[in-house]
Scaffold this active site. Structure first.
Site, PDB file in Angstrom:
ATOM      1  N   ASP A  15       0.856  -1.173   0.000  1.00  0.00           N
ATOM      2  CA  ASP A  15       0.000   0.000   0.000  1.00  0.00           C
ATOM      3  C   ASP A  15       0.901   1.235   0.000  1.00  0.00           C
ATOM      4  O   ASP A  15       2.107   1.141   0.285  1.00  0.00           O
ATOM      5  CB  ASP A  15      -0.890  -0.031   1.248  1.00  0.00           C
ATOM      6  N   ASP A  17      -0.251   5.086   1.023  1.00  0.00           N
ATOM      7  CA  ASP A  17      -0.487   6.071   2.080  1.00  0.00           C
ATOM      8  C   ASP A  17      -0.456   5.440   3.463  1.00  0.00           C
ATOM      9  O   ASP A  17      -1.157   4.454   3.734  1.00  0.00           O
ATOM     10  CB  ASP A  17      -1.829   6.770   1.851  1.00  0.00           C
ATOM     11  N   SER A 111      -5.112   2.856  -3.462  1.00  0.00           N
ATOM     12  CA  SER A 111      -6.423   3.396  -3.840  1.00  0.00           C
ATOM     13  C   SER A 111      -6.308   4.762  -4.493  1.00  0.00           C
ATOM     14  O   SER A 111      -7.301   5.307  -4.972  1.00  0.00           O
ATOM     15  CB  SER A 111      -7.330   3.483  -2.606  1.00  0.00           C
TER      16      SER A 111
END
Length: 220
Positions: A15, A17, A111
């Site tokens: 991921d 962030d 995302s």
């Protein structure tokens, strides 16, 4: 007394962030503005924003709101976040971690969209992995496992051979749903029972194995 846990994998899925890039300040600024516009308590909004695409957060918070309004707000907020790099820095240990895995199979699964991931990785001074799964790559937001499954497929590995690095409930849930083990990063991750947990990436050491595998040594 510290203890070290070693997890082995063939590929790593990261991921962005709050996992390798600390963007908490700008995320909070943007979502506090949106919460005020909607008349929602900002602290309640901030509990659910992490790990999801913006429109998915809005849909969870305002289930009766027309999706076209969520998508319009999502586009507006992505532009705001992409223009705001104030306070965006690497998570402690991220530069050394990214250097250590540079020659190993790994992918970014975020995302964020392409523009935002470019901006934040650049602001943090981190090299962009050659394989990247972004908002444009998937039809469903985390906690759906689609992004992690696509990352594994692009790298050419089975899901069970991949190790996920995540900070949020949505991300950890997505990794588990993909059939992967998860290393939780940061305080937020402790609540969601990842396979292993660290405060930040200074507690991770990566070792390339002679059989082509990867040993991830987690000290906590």
């Amino acid at each position: 007394m510290t203890a070290t846990t070693t997890l082995t994998a063939r590929a790593l899925l990261l991921d962005m962030d709050s996992t390798i890039v600390n963007s908490e300040a700008v995320v909070e600024r943007c979502w506090r503005r949106w919460a005020a516009e909607q008349g929602l308590p900002a602290d309640d909004v901030l509990k659910v924003v992490h790990g999801r695409q913006g429109w998915a957060t809005m849909a969870a918070l305002l289930p009766d709101r027309p999706m076209e309004l969520n998508m319009a707000d999502n586009r507006r907020m992505l532009a705001q976040e992409t223009a705001d790099m104030d306070g965006v820095v690497p998570v402690p240990g991220a530069p050394a971690f990214m250097d250590a895995i540079a020659g190993l199979p790994h992918a970014l699964v975020t995302s964020a969209d392409i523009a935002l991931s470019d901006a934040r990785m650049g602001a943090a001074g981190l090299a962009m992995p050659s394989v990247r799964i972004t908002a444009e790559s998937v039809s469903a937001s985390k906690p759906d496992p689609e992004g992690f499954l696509k990352g594994a497929a692009e790298l050419g590995f089975a899901p069970e051979d991949c190790l996920v690095f995540e900070d949020s409930e949505a991300g950890i849930t997505a990794g588990r749903a993909a059939g992967m083990r998860v290393v939780g990063i940061g305080d937020r991750a402790t609540e969601f029972a990842p396979t292993a947990h660290v405060r930040d990436l200074t507690q991770i050491r990566v070792e390339a194995l002679v059989d082509g595998g990867i040993a991830v040594h987690v000290t906590g």
